[in-house]
Design a protein around this motif. Sequence first.
Motif, short mmCIF file in Angstrom:
data_model
loop_
_atom_site.label_atom_id
_atom_site.label_comp_id
_atom_site.label_asym_id
_atom_site.label_seq_id
_atom_site.Cartn_x
_atom_site.Cartn_y
_atom_site.Cartn_z
N ASN A 1 -1.07 4.32 1.08
CA ASN A 1 0.06 3.65 1.71
C ASN A 1 -0.22 2.19 2.05
N PHE B 1 2.01 12.50 12.55
CA PHE B 1 2.77 11.71 11.57
C PHE B 1 3.92 10.99 12.25
N ARG B 2 4.04 9.71 11.95
CA ARG B 2 5.04 8.86 12.57
C ARG B 2 5.70 8.07 11.45
N PRO B 3 6.91 8.48 11.02
CA PRO B 3 7.53 7.85 9.85
C PRO B 3 7.49 6.32 9.90
N ASN C 1 -0.40 23.28 3.90
CA ASN C 1 0.08 22.06 3.25
C ASN C 1 -0.37 21.98 1.80
N CYS D 1 -1.58 8.15 11.72
CA CYS D 1 -0.14 8.34 11.94
C CYS D 1 0.67 8.10 10.67
N SER E 1 -0.02 9.44 7.87
CA SER E 1 -0.17 10.58 6.96
C SER E 1 0.60 11.81 7.42
N GLN E 2 1.26 12.43 6.48
CA GLN E 2 2.00 13.64 6.79
C GLN E 2 1.09 14.85 6.91
N TRP E 3 -0.16 14.68 6.57
CA TRP E 3 -1.09 15.81 6.66
C TRP E 3 -1.51 16.07 8.11
N ASP F 1 -4.27 9.22 2.12
CA ASP F 1 -2.92 8.71 2.44
C ASP F 1 -2.97 7.30 2.99
#
Length: 421
Positions: free
Chosen positions: A187, A150-152, A404, A142, A144-146, A183
């Motif tokens: 992060n 994805f969960r900001p 992407n 979650c 990772s934007q890939w 990611d």
Amino acid sequence: MSRATREILQKYWGFREFKGSQENIIDTILEGRDVLALMPTGGGKSLCYQVPALATAGICVVVSPLIALIQDQVNSLRKRGIKALALVGGISFDEMNDLLDNSLYGNYKFLYLSPERLQQEIVRERIQQMDVSLLAIDEAHCISQWGNDFRPAYLNCSILRELAPDTPMIALTATATQQVARDIVDNLQMTEALVVKDSFSRENIAYKVLVVEDKRYRLKELCAQNSKSIIVYVRSRRLAEQTAQYLNKNGSNATFFHGGISQKEKKKRLEGWMENKAKIMVATNAFGMGVDKPDVGLVVHFQVPDSLENYFQESGRAGRDGNPAAAVLITNQTDESQVKNQFLSVLPDIPFIKMLYQKLNNHFQIAYGEGTDENFQFNFNAFCDTYKLNQALSYDGLRILDQNSVIALSERFSKKTTVRF
Ligand code: ADP
Ligand code: MG
């Protein structure tokens, strides 16, 4: 070390042996080292942090994305006599205060929270005061934007490093793509972590592709032949509703699920299916994470999925109980040309790609046919086909050409592309 953890496994769960990489992961955490665990759904990720937490003094802080998942975990721990708390949305400040006091002074072993909670000062302060034994980031993809999930708010997880320094961290996910793993490592500052990847092969699922004339008719037949729970994946909300309606008219018992219905409605439909009131769930890819029904006998894809990774995750919801199950993709001639067009429509134009190719060719090492995973292979073949190239590009781990990657690459070269969606 191993003996103590085995005793915990036996005492609380009644299992005799660890499975997959569980023991390796647990021992590594107990040595104080971080772990990134990539294990398939049903692989036994929860025990990877629960057992070492029980083997150490202090409290284990667990981040998890869904209230339903948190509640499941907390209930299952409590059932075993283990003290666990859940900190989710919808509670008052006072309640939260009490809960946090409990986790500070109440000898709790687990504090589960949703990532949004980490934005609150009071939560941060209290975690800082706690004797934290382990930080666990569940469903870590979650971050990772890939990925699709994805969960900001998941980006808040890195603050845990400051709140509980020198505490081992484990990140767990069933998504095994390189981009997502990278990611997570970036992060969560997990550069020193042990990365463990268990086998993702699902021996009990039979995968089939049916090329047919009449897809709906074939779907109806398949659903009638299978006596267990079924998921049918489609790619639009409208089709989800229409297909459920069609199946209901033809003697099956179907419900539907997609991103366009209210939370309340979603809950009702999910429960109806979980409790076998409806046998068939027709859904878009909004139906996914947190859906844990062990006895799904069949997952049908009524349309070609976005990517092999998604196909794997979606079809993998079949046969979690280990019993024989089937994953069937129903397709026809029209689908094939549609997929091709769709694929082409997300590519930048040919002159740009040629330019990019030249640039990469000149400035970076080109890996010929590198990357063995199927996803890449698929893109690689399509890419080469389209651009009449006979080699694949791999630049800094970025792989051409899903959409992407194209965007990421073009951003790096600050060139405008004609990427369309
Ligand atoms: P994941 O989070 O990887 O999807 P879970 O942690 O929910 O998987 O575990 C899946 C199932 O496997 C659970 O029912 C759990 O009790 C079981 N399980 C986990 N570890 C073991 C083990 N060592 N032996 C037997 N069953 C196990
Ligand atoms: Mg899990």
